[in-house]
Design an enzyme around this catalytic site. Structure first.
Site, short mmCIF file in Angstrom:
data_model
loop_
_atom_site.label_atom_id
_atom_site.label_comp_id
_atom_site.label_asym_id
_atom_site.label_seq_id
_atom_site.Cartn_x
_atom_site.Cartn_y
_atom_site.Cartn_z
N GLU A 1 0.81 -1.20 0.14
CA GLU A 1 -0.04 0.08 0.08
C GLU A 1 0.90 1.32 0.07
O GLU A 1 0.51 2.15 0.94
CB GLU A 1 -0.88 -0.18 1.16
N HIS B 1 -8.01 -3.92 -1.25
CA HIS B 1 -7.33 -4.19 0.01
C HIS B 1 -6.26 -3.10 0.09
O HIS B 1 -6.27 -2.09 1.05
CB HIS B 1 -6.79 -5.45 0.01
N GLU B 2 -5.27 -2.90 -0.72
CA GLU B 2 -4.48 -1.75 -0.89
C GLU B 2 -4.84 -0.51 -0.76
O GLU B 2 -4.31 0.56 -0.19
CB GLU B 2 -3.53 -2.12 -2.06
N HIS C 1 -5.83 0.61 2.48
CA HIS C 1 -4.97 1.01 3.58
C HIS C 1 -4.75 2.59 3.52
O HIS C 1 -4.00 2.98 4.44
CB HIS C 1 -3.64 0.44 2.85
N GLU D 1 -3.65 -4.24 9.27
CA GLU D 1 -4.37 -5.46 8.32
C GLU D 1 -5.62 -5.91 8.59
O GLU D 1 -6.41 -6.19 7.86
CB GLU D 1 -3.10 -6.67 8.43
N ASP E 1 9.25 -9.76 9.55
CA ASP E 1 8.93 -10.38 8.28
C ASP E 1 9.01 -11.90 8.14
O ASP E 1 8.42 -12.53 7.34
CB ASP E 1 10.07 -9.78 7.28
N TYR F 1 -4.86 -10.40 9.84
CA TYR F 1 -5.80 -10.16 8.63
C TYR F 1 -6.97 -10.49 9.29
O TYR F 1 -8.01 -9.75 9.36
CB TYR F 1 -5.28 -10.83 7.45
N1 BES Z 1 1.06 -4.47 3.86
C1 BES Z 1 0.88 -5.50 3.42
C2 BES Z 1 1.71 -6.42 2.98
C3 BES Z 1 2.86 -6.68 4.01
C4 BES Z 1 2.61 -6.86 5.13
C5 BES Z 1 4.37 -6.56 3.85
C6 BES Z 1 3.48 -7.15 6.41
C7 BES Z 1 5.16 -6.88 4.84
C8 BES Z 1 4.68 -6.86 6.02
C9 BES Z 1 -0.39 -5.78 2.09
O1 BES Z 1 -1.18 -4.67 2.38
C10 BES Z 1 -1.03 -7.00 2.07
O2 BES Z 1 -1.58 -7.27 3.06
N2 BES Z 1 -0.91 -7.77 0.84
C11 BES Z 1 -1.48 -9.14 0.79
C12 BES Z 1 -2.73 -8.90 -0.02
C13 BES Z 1 -4.08 -8.76 0.57
C14 BES Z 1 -5.20 -8.91 -0.45
C15 BES Z 1 -4.38 -9.65 1.94
C16 BES Z 1 -0.75 -9.98 0.39
O3 BES Z 1 0.55 -9.42 -0.18
O4 BES Z 1 -0.76 -11.14 0.13
ZN ZN Z 2 -2.73 -5.21 3.64
#
Ligand code: BES
Ligand code: ZN
Length: 655
Positions: A319, A343-344, A347, A366, A421, A429
């Site tokens: 995001e 989703h993005e 955010h 999330e 990470d 989520y």
């Molecule tokens: N911000 C996240 C990605 C993230 C979270 C990167 C924590 C590093 C640490 C992004 O918004 C996200 O949640 N992406 C999901 C997609 C979503 C539709 C659930 C993904 O990448 O799977």
């Molecule tokens: Zn996210």
């Protein structure tokens, strides 16, 4: 293990070259000879609980100084896989007597640090690297001379990145859509901004930024900031982000990119071969933006554009403000995977406007965002699709919870001593989403919507902890209807493992029909060709495949494959579910696709389960290692860090 060893040796050689190049400079940062041992989760569990709001994932002294503004000037050197330039930090002093500024760095080479005392008046400063922590990197300690006694002051750091920077991926032309030019992109969340900019890398430090980025002529740079929509012929791009953002939202992409407008405030940057497909797939984004504003209040960031990344991007989306980074694996051709964009975009309220204070509070980003995403999907695509996506989310959550240590299924998770990470799961989520859905059910949609809008307004451009959210919830929702919930119920949601018994769970009538069809076919009561698969949406297919029994005879799989062409299917999420079944049942006709899939796609969510499934048998493990040996070089450092321990583990039951 040949691949890791080889790449380590290559990494060392590169490192030596850099060291030689910078010998004689005050500090050529190297990994400390004796890395500090990180506290194990077990060791930290025995300690006192984490202090709410305290960021355990920064080495910077953020209580003594705060970065308020960043001015960046970087050269993008594709040949060397290096960013090189300067970062000017405007720093506010919070502690009158503090004499040292500590910043976060990871694998950065710092050349010089100066105090910018006034126009044309520059004072060199002493600095050194502090103790290296494998999870967090190295603090850069800058000694302040007497005389820096103004409430704010500016430091200039001249530095360059290393090829192994965890937040950068240098994609060779062969791994791009166009195949002719290289591509670079950043991924700063959670704690990777420190691998490409020296700064206070904490989500509770917000700053504005300007950037000047020099790229080879013909390429285009884009950032999480105001982006010129035209190509700049000389390759010098300027950016401004005038709203204060946390470091994990700093982002840069460079490639042979073109722009296509979608709506008045929306558009897409992509390589030419995918530009038209992306603009068509995401044509609803302008409407998503309008719907979101009606639901959650004004969009405060100006434009909302998308950047389509190479398939090695380790996430679905990121995001980055004004410019979400998006995996090309959602280009399904039928807009069936566009909840990722919802989703993005969501955010822009939960996360970018109101931000988690620490990675323990990630669920505030999330969980809220999944809740908002589902509201957008419901408003735009209706109840049936909403219920299916919600149910798939619950299934993913259940699968994760079954594998995680109970302590890691708490919303407010204790991450001390670990790299956030490496602890990525669906808990923040979908458990977060279920908590908010439960509040909505107890207080009613009208009251909850009003609460949400007030929350985004009140905490706009702030970073808050779970406990600050809770206090606001008590004062602004619970106080109005005190009988609706109990404090013990809220405590259970926030601090206990698992799912509360009183959670309100989604249901999908459409999936009940799919269950019935699957059951009849598996029991031999109908043929594959008679299944209504041609009418199924992506979601119905995912549910159909995800609920297969542990074993299915090969004849059944080839019958299904013949009827619907699953092995060759273009939809990458359906392919993922099908390939899991193929692995479990050693269905060899799908193995060529499996190899091709793992060698092109680097999205962690789509490839990690495939490697895990393969590792369950000795034959699968051999195949996994064989594929991984070819695929690893194409993966992002974040994905490789997740997969190394899986693929290099001993196979279950032999090996
Ligand atoms: N911000 C996240 C990605 C993230 C979270 C990167 C924590 C590093 C640490 C992004 O918004 C996200 O949640 N992406 C999901 C997609 C979503 C539709 C659930 C993904 O990448 O799977
Ligand atoms: Zn996210």
């Amino acid at each position: 293990m040949t691949t890791t060893t080889a790449s380590r040796i290559a990494g060392c050689r590169r490192y030596l070259l850099i060291l030689v190049a910078f010998a004689g400079l005050p500090w050529a940062a190297a990994p400390a000879a004796t890395p500090a041992t990180p506290a194990t989760p077990a060791a930290t569990a025995a300690l006192a609980p984490p202090q709410p709001g305290r960021d355990y994932h920064t080495l910077a002294n953020i209580d003594e100084f705060r970065v308020r503004h960043l001015e960046l000037e970087l050269q993008v050197l594709f040949e060397q896989q290096v960013l090189s330039g300067i970062a000017d930090l405007t720093i506010e002093r919070l502690a009158p007597d503090a004499r040292q500024v500590r910043l976060d760095t990871r694998a950065l080479t710092i050349r010089n640090v100066w105090w910018l005392r006034g126009p044309g008046d520059v004072v060199g400063l002493d600095f050194q690297k502090g103790e290296y922590d494998p999870a967090l990197g190295s603090p850069l300690e800058i000694d302040l001379p007497a005389g820096i006694d103004t409430p704010t002051f500016k430091l200039r750091l001249s530095y360059q990145t290393r090829p192994e920077a965890s937040g950068l991926q240098w994609v060779p032309p062969a791994q791009t859509a166009g195949k002719t030019h290289p591509y670079l992109y950043t991924q700063s969340q959670a704690i990777n901004a420190r691998s490409w900019i020296p700064l206070q890398d904490s989500p509770q430090v917000r700053f504005t930024y300007y950037a000047t980025i020099h790229v080879p002529a013909g390429l285009r740079a884009v950032m999480s900031a105001s982006n010129p929509l035209e190509l700049v012929p000389d390759g010098v791009y300027q950016f401004e982000m005038s709203q204060p953002i946390p470091s994990y939202l700093l982002a840069l992409g460079v490639g042979k990119l073109e722009f296509q407008a979608i709506g008045r405030r929306t558009g897409v940057f992509a390589e030419a071969p995918v530009l038209t497909a992306a603009a068509a797939e995401f044509a609803d984004v302008e409407q998503m933006l309008e719907t979101s504003e009606q639901l959650f209040g004004p969009y405060r960031w100006g434009r909302y554009d998308l950047l389509i990344l190479p398939p090695s991007f380790p996430f679905g989306g990121m995001e980055n403000p004004r410019l979400s980074f998006i995996t090309p694996t959602v280009l399904a051709g039928d807009r069936s995977l566009v909840s990722l964009i919802a989703h993005e975009l969501a955010h822009s309220w939960s996360g970018n406007l109101v931000t988690n204070a620490t990675w323990r509070d990630l669920w505030l980003n999330e969980g809220f965002t999944v809740f908002l995403e589902r509201r957008i999907v419901q408003a735009l695509y209706g109840e049936r699709r909403h219920d299916m996506e919600d149910t798939l989310g619950l299934q993913d959550l259940r699968a994760d919870m079954a594998d995680l240590p109970p302590a890691d299924t708490r919303l407010a998770i204790d991450l001390r001593g670990r790299d956030p990470d490496t602890v990525f799961s669906n808990v923040p989520y979908d458990k977060g989403r279920l908590f908010l859905g439960w509040l909505e059910a107890r207080f009613g949609r009208a009251a909850f919507d009003e609460f949400l809008r007030g929350y985004f307004d009140h905490f706009a451009f702030q970073s808050i902890s779970t406990e600050q959210f809770r206090a606001w919830l008590d004062a602004n929702l619970v106080a109005k209807q005190p009988a609706a919930v109990t404090a013990a119920e809220i405590d259970e949601w926030l601090y206990q493992p698992g799912l509360p018994r009183f959670a309100v769970l989604p249901q999908s009538p459409a999936f009940a029909e799919v269950d019935a069809a699957r059951g009849e076919w598996l029991a031999g009561k109908r043929t594959a060709a008679s299944l209504p698969g041609k009418d199924w949406t992506t979601h119905e297919w995912l549910h159909f495949l995800n609920k297969f029994p542990p074993r299915t005879p090969a004849v059944k799989l080839s019958e299904l494959d013949a009827a619907f062409g699953l092995t060759q299917i273009g939809n990458n999420e359906i392919a993922h579910s099908w390939l899991r079944i193929a692995i479990r049942n050693s269905y060899e006709p799908a193995f060529a696709r499996l190899a091709a899939y793992l060698e092109t796609i680097g999205r962690r969510k789509l490839i990690k389960p495939l490697y895990e499934d393969l590792m369950k048998t000795p034959a699968g493990a051999a195949l996994a290692r064989d594929i991984y040996a070819r695929a690893r070089a194409n993966y992002h450092p974040i994905a490789a860090a997740t997969l190394d321990p899986i693929v290099f583990a001993r196979a279950a039951g032999g090996g």
